[in-house]
Design a protein around this motif. Structure first.
Motif, PDB file in Angstrom:
ATOM      1  N   ASP A 198     -41.955 149.192 -34.498  1.00 14.53           N
ATOM      2  CA  ASP A 198     -41.692 147.789 -34.197  1.00 14.53           C
ATOM      3  C   ASP A 198     -41.869 147.538 -32.703  1.00 14.53           C
ATOM      4  O   ASP A 198     -41.413 148.330 -31.876  1.00 14.53           O
TER       5      ASP A 198
ATOM      6  N   ARG B 111     -40.058 139.588 -32.219  1.00 14.63           N
ATOM      7  CA  ARG B 111     -40.771 140.710 -32.837  1.00 14.63           C
ATOM      8  C   ARG B 111     -42.247 140.348 -32.875  1.00 14.63           C
ATOM      9  O   ARG B 111     -42.645 139.336 -33.447  1.00 14.63           O
TER      10      ARG B 111
ATOM     11  N   SER C  45     -44.793 144.922 -36.485  1.00 18.34           N
ATOM     12  CA  SER C  45     -43.972 145.806 -37.298  1.00 18.34           C
ATOM     13  C   SER C  45     -44.899 146.514 -38.275  1.00 18.34           C
ATOM     14  O   SER C  45     -45.539 145.865 -39.107  1.00 18.34           O
TER      15      SER C  45
END
Length: 187
Positions: A54, A72, A75
């Motif tokens: 990640d 984020r 991932s």
């Protein structure tokens, strides 16, 4: 009860399988797999590793140079292992785009440059009567390691499989017949 040793799992045995993408998916931990799934046999003593890579970028506020949020940005799910059985299905997985063929009374594989070979994968992890089944509906071999040929060690085919979203947006599904999976879960 929060402390329960019976809920500790050990991956004692299991097997990695693959099939053409689109093969009928498993729907539970213990039913027989579709016949199109081919087992890849023994894996080295290191077992199979589920890995999440990640990337998160922190958003820093001007005031006090404080992190106020994280975004984020990537991932990636992979399964990695070293296959130690030298068999046709393992060679074809390790050399994507190449096929094992009959050669008179023997066998051969003409190794070609690697091509895209998306597949479905199942990993069964067994601890006594407890089973964890991992299903990746859209995966592909994305890394290959060195193949050692040496006295005293098995010839190994180190592979890394990357999961991509399937038609439902899932990277993987996990199933288990263990009642512990339902502990602490509201109905």
């Amino acid at each position: 009860m929060a402390l329960d040793a019976a809920e500790v799992r050990v991956a004692i045995t299991g097997e990695l399988f693959s099939a053409p993408r689109g093969t009928t998916a498993p729907t539970d931990a213990s039913s027989a797999l579709d016949a199109a799934f081919v087992g890849h046999g023994y894996v080295s003593e290191d077992g199979v590793t589920e890995n999440w890579d990640d990337s998160v970028d922190n958003i820093i506020a001007w005031q006090n140079a404080t992190t106020v949020r994280a975004a984020r940005t990537e991932s990636t799910l992979t399964l990695a292992c070293s296959l130690i059985q030298t068999r046709g299905s393992n060679l074809e997985l390790f050399y994507p785009g190449s096929q094992v063929e009959a050669n008179l009374t023997e066998w051969k594989i003409d190794v070609k440059p690697a091509t895209s070979d998306p597949r479905s994968f199942v990993l069964n992890v067994v601890d006594g009567s407890d089973i964890i089944r991992i299903y990746i509906g859209n995966g592909e071999l994305t890394e290959r390691g060195e193949v050692p040929y040496q006295s005293g060690d098995a010839v190994m085919y180190p592979v890394t499989i990357t999961a991509y979203p399937d038609d439902n947006g899932n990277l993987m599904q996990k199933f288990s017949n263990s009642s512990a999976w339902g502990e602490d879960i509201g109905s």
